[in-house]
Scaffold this active site. Structure first.
Site, PDB file in Angstrom:
ATOM      1  CG  ASN A  15      31.054  51.242  19.487  1.00  7.85           C
ATOM      2  OD1 ASN A  15      31.181  51.462  18.276  1.00  7.85           O
ATOM      3  ND2 ASN A  15      30.108  51.805  20.226  1.00  7.85           N
ATOM      4  CD1 TRP A  16      37.224  49.957  16.713  1.00  7.94           C
ATOM      5  CD2 TRP A  16      37.505  50.175  14.486  1.00  7.94           C
ATOM      6  NE1 TRP A  16      38.205  49.082  16.334  1.00  7.94           N
ATOM      7  CE2 TRP A  16      38.398  49.187  14.967  1.00  7.94           C
ATOM      8  CE3 TRP A  16      37.493  50.461  13.126  1.00  7.94           C
ATOM      9  CZ2 TRP A  16      39.281  48.502  14.127  1.00  7.94           C
ATOM     10  CZ3 TRP A  16      38.368  49.782  12.278  1.00  7.94           C
ATOM     11  CH2 TRP A  16      39.254  48.813  12.789  1.00  7.94           C
ATOM     12  CE  LYS A  17      31.425  54.965  21.528  1.00 12.62           C
ATOM     13  NZ  LYS A  17      31.105  55.799  22.670  1.00 12.62           N
ATOM     14  CD  GLU A  39      28.121  50.829  25.958  1.00  8.23           C
ATOM     15  OE1 GLU A  39      29.313  50.541  25.851  1.00  8.23           O
ATOM     16  OE2 GLU A  39      27.505  51.515  25.128  1.00  8.23           O
ATOM     17  N   GLY A  88      32.503  57.964  27.315  1.00 10.35           N
ATOM     18  CA  GLY A  88      33.356  59.010  26.767  1.00 10.35           C
ATOM     19  C   GLY A  88      33.622  60.155  27.725  1.00 10.35           C
ATOM     20  CD  GLU A  96      28.057  57.326  21.341  1.00 11.70           C
ATOM     21  OE1 GLU A  96      28.397  56.748  20.301  1.00 11.70           O
ATOM     22  OE2 GLU A  96      28.800  57.446  22.338  1.00 11.70           O
ATOM     23  CG  HIS A 135      26.047  52.965  21.493  1.00 10.95           C
ATOM     24  ND1 HIS A 135      26.130  54.294  21.821  1.00 10.95           N
ATOM     25  CD2 HIS A 135      27.138  52.371  22.029  1.00 10.95           C
ATOM     26  CE1 HIS A 135      27.238  54.498  22.531  1.00 10.95           C
ATOM     27  NE2 HIS A 135      27.867  53.339  22.665  1.00 10.95           N
ATOM     28  CB  SER A 138      35.170  55.771  30.992  1.00 12.55           C
ATOM     29  OG  SER A 138      34.590  56.913  30.375  1.00 12.55           O
ATOM     30  N   GLY A 170      34.916  51.789  23.887  1.00  8.83           N
ATOM     31  CA  GLY A 170      34.882  52.846  22.874  1.00  8.83           C
ATOM     32  C   GLY A 170      36.284  53.361  22.604  1.00  8.83           C
ATOM     33  N   GLY A 171      36.576  54.534  23.123  1.00 10.07           N
ATOM     34  CA  GLY A 171      37.832  55.225  22.827  1.00 10.07           C
ATOM     35  C   GLY A 171      39.068  54.351  22.940  1.00 10.07           C
TER      36      GLY A 171
HETATM   37  P1  13P Z   1      34.028  54.857  25.872  1.00 16.01           P
HETATM   38  O1  13P Z   1      34.789  53.592  26.196  1.00 16.01           O
HETATM   39  O2  13P Z   1      34.744  55.749  24.923  1.00 16.01           O
HETATM   40  O3  13P Z   1      33.568  55.545  27.121  1.00 16.01           O
HETATM   41  O4  13P Z   1      32.708  54.409  25.099  1.00 16.01           O
HETATM   42  C1  13P Z   1      31.946  53.376  25.597  1.00 16.01           C
HETATM   43  C2  13P Z   1      30.965  52.982  24.585  1.00 16.01           C
HETATM   44  O5  13P Z   1      30.059  53.735  24.251  1.00 16.01           O
HETATM   45  C3  13P Z   1      31.113  51.664  23.941  1.00 16.01           C
HETATM   46  O6  13P Z   1      30.001  51.338  23.174  1.00 16.01           O
END
Ligand code: 13P
Length: 244
Positions: free
Chosen positions: A9-11, A166, A172, A97, A95, A208, A229-230
């Site tokens: 997930n590149w966000k 999640e 994050g 967010e 998600h 994470s 994510g990251g």
């Molecule tokens: P991180 O891997 O950056 O913690 O993010 C997880 C995430 O929200 C994937 O959708």
């Protein structure tokens, strides 16, 4: 066998040049097997770029959201039919967010999942508790409520989704759920899915995930891969997770 799935997930990250390097590296290095699949969920403007780079490969791609509506006066929204035109296999829905910053409710998330399924796209439905909810001992109640609305809304389509657990406090933050903590929630989700006649839905873990902790998480019996994510922005780190 359910097989493992790792999704990036590149966000709201990336740019044409950086994406080209990242996608090129993934295409060159990734060796799929029956037991494992890889995909990236990119910002809407880069769907065409992902499609061009990945179309003749084993790597899937998708979006990070989708409208619950089919078409019309919904400024800023993107319909499931539009995602189909860009070859999307997946759309992330719900998600945390989006739930937190855009007020998305359990009902809206379920409607978005339904819209994706309606055009043959696999929704990756995200659920998870906040830190306050975990500390109050409410983790199971929260995730079962979030999943329950999706189960009720989708009916016989339920087996076609991917679920992602999640925990909000792990996203994050560098704080991961331990494999045992994650497995406990995944087992509870698996029971609910089994009761709803969808025992083979993949349940991914997200929050994470790194190359250093992926193998221990993915070794758990009810964890079918990860939503990353990251770490998905670094090709070698992402591939190391996918191989874990
Ligand atoms: P991180 O891997 O950056 O913690 O993010 C997880 C995430 O929200 C994937 O959708």
């Amino acid at each position: 066998m359910r097989g493992k799935l790792v999704v990036g997930n590149w966000k709201m990250n990336g740019g044409l040049a950086a994406n080209a390097r990242l996608l090129d590296r993934l295409v060159t290095e990734w060796q799929p097997t029956e037991a494992r699949s890889l995909a990236v969920c990119v910002p809407f403007p880069y769907l065409g770029q992902a499609q061009a780079a990945l179309a003749s490969t084993a790597i899937g791609w998708g979006a990070q959201d989708v409208s619950a509506h089919a078409s019309g006066a919904y400024t800023g929204e993107v319909s499931a039919a539009m995602l189909v035109e860009f070859g999307c296999r997946y759309a992330i829905v719900g998600h945390s967010e989006r739930r937190q910053m855009h007020g998305e409710t359990d009902g809206l998330v379920a409607a978005k999942a339904g819209a994706a399924l309606g055009v043959g796209i696999t929704p990756i439905v995200c659920i998870g508790e906040s830190l306050a909810e975990r500390e109050a001992g409410a983790t199971d109640v929260v995730v079962q409520r979030q999943l329950g609305v999706v189960i009720d809304a989708l009916g016989t389509e339920l087996p076609k989704i991917v679920l992602a657990y999640e925990p909000v406090w792990a996203i994050g933050t560098g704080r991961t759920a331990s494999p045992a903590q994650a497995q406990q929630v995944h087992a509870s989700l698996r029971s609910a899915l089994t009761r709803a006649r969808a025992p083979d839905v993949k349940v991914l873990y997200g929050g994470s995930v790194k190359a250093a902790n992926a193998a221990a998480l993915f070794a758990m019996s009810d964890i079918d891969g990860g939503l990353i994510g990251g770490a998905s922005l670094d090709a070698m780190e992402f591939l190391a997770i996918a191989r874990a």
